[in-house]
Motif scaffolding. Structure first.
Motif, PDB file in Angstrom:
ATOM      1  N   GLN A  24       0.564  -9.733  -7.669  1.00 18.34           N
ATOM      2  CA  GLN A  24       1.890  -9.749  -7.039  1.00 18.34           C
ATOM      3  C   GLN A  24       2.791  -8.689  -7.662  1.00 18.34           C
ATOM      4  O   GLN A  24       3.475  -7.948  -6.963  1.00 18.34           O
ATOM      5  CB  GLN A  24       2.523 -11.135  -7.176  1.00 18.34           C
ATOM      6  N   GLY A  25       2.793  -8.611  -8.978  1.00 19.58           N
ATOM      7  CA  GLY A  25       3.595  -7.602  -9.669  1.00 19.58           C
ATOM      8  C   GLY A  25       3.156  -6.197  -9.324  1.00 19.58           C
ATOM      9  O   GLY A  25       3.987  -5.299  -9.143  1.00 19.58           O
ATOM     10  N   LEU A  26       1.860  -5.992  -9.213  1.00 20.24           N
ATOM     11  CA  LEU A  26       1.335  -4.679  -8.844  1.00 20.24           C
ATOM     12  C   LEU A  26       1.802  -4.283  -7.453  1.00 20.24           C
ATOM     13  O   LEU A  26       2.215  -3.140  -7.229  1.00 20.24           O
ATOM     14  CB  LEU A  26      -0.197  -4.675  -8.901  1.00 20.24           C
ATOM     15  N   ALA A  27       1.754  -5.201  -6.507  1.00 18.91           N
ATOM     16  CA  ALA A  27       2.179  -4.902  -5.137  1.00 18.91           C
ATOM     17  C   ALA A  27       3.634  -4.433  -5.099  1.00 18.91           C
ATOM     18  O   ALA A  27       3.980  -3.511  -4.353  1.00 18.91           O
ATOM     19  CB  ALA A  27       1.987  -6.120  -4.246  1.00 18.91           C
ATOM     20  N   VAL A  28       4.482  -5.044  -5.906  1.00 19.65           N
ATOM     21  CA  VAL A  28       5.896  -4.667  -5.938  1.00 19.65           C
ATOM     22  C   VAL A  28       6.088  -3.345  -6.683  1.00 19.65           C
ATOM     23  O   VAL A  28       6.814  -2.460  -6.223  1.00 19.65           O
ATOM     24  CB  VAL A  28       6.737  -5.790  -6.584  1.00 19.65           C
ATOM     25  N   ALA A  29       5.441  -3.181  -7.825  1.00 16.88           N
ATOM     26  CA  ALA A  29       5.639  -1.991  -8.657  1.00 16.88           C
ATOM     27  C   ALA A  29       5.045  -0.734  -8.052  1.00 16.88           C
ATOM     28  O   ALA A  29       5.540   0.359  -8.297  1.00 16.88           O
ATOM     29  CB  ALA A  29       5.058  -2.223 -10.046  1.00 16.88           C
ATOM     30  N   ARG A  30       3.988  -0.863  -7.261  1.00 18.89           N
ATOM     31  CA  ARG A  30       3.335   0.343  -6.741  1.00 18.89           C
ATOM     32  C   ARG A  30       3.953   0.843  -5.458  1.00 18.89           C
ATOM     33  O   ARG A  30       3.619   1.932  -4.983  1.00 18.89           O
ATOM     34  CB  ARG A  30       1.845   0.104  -6.569  1.00 18.89           C
TER      35      ARG A  30
END
Length: 106
Positions: A24-30
Motif C-alpha cells: 500500500q505504501g509503495l503504491a502511494v509513494a511511487r
C-alpha cells in the motif's frame, strides 16, 4: 505443540499484514506526484488499522529516489510462547511512475 501452531499462525498473519502495508505504501509513494512521506503515512495507517493484535513494534522505513521506491516494514509477531520473539520483515520495491515522451514519432 498447539501453542507452536498458534504462534506460527500469528507470525504468518503478521507477515501478511506487513506485506500488505508495504505494498500500500509503495503504491502511494511511487505515484508520479507521490512522496516518501506519503508512502510511509499510508503504510502506517494500514498498520494502525490491521496490525494491533498480531504485529507489535512495527516500524516503517521508506526510501524514494528519482527512479525507485522501497518500503520496509519491521516488527515482531505477538508471542503466545513465553520468551519467543519472532521477527517480521516485509519489503516492497518498484519504479517511480513518470511520464516518458514517445520518441518513435508515430
Amino acid at each position: 505443540m498447539l501453542l507452536a501452531i498458534v504462534q506460527l499462525a500469528l507470525w504468518s498473519h503478521a507477515t501478511h499484514i506487513a506485506q500488505a502495508a508495504a505494498s500500500q505504501g509503495l503504491a502511494v509513494a511511487r505515484a508520479q506526484s507521490g512522496t516518501a512521506a506519503a508512502g510511509s503515512a499510508s503504510a502506517q495507517q494500514m498498520l494502525d488499522q490491521l496490525a494491533r493484535g498480531p504485529l507489535t513494534g512495527a516500524a516503517v522505513a521508506t526510501d524514494r529516489t528519482t527512479t525507485t521506491v522501497s518500503i520496509r516494514i519491521t516488527g515482531t509477531a505477538t508471542s503466545v510462547i513465553p520468551f519467543l520473539s519472532l521477527p517480521v520483515h516485509a519489503e516492497a520495491v518498484g519504479p517511480v511512475e513518470r511520464w516518458v515522451p514517445d520518441l518513435a514519432g508515430g
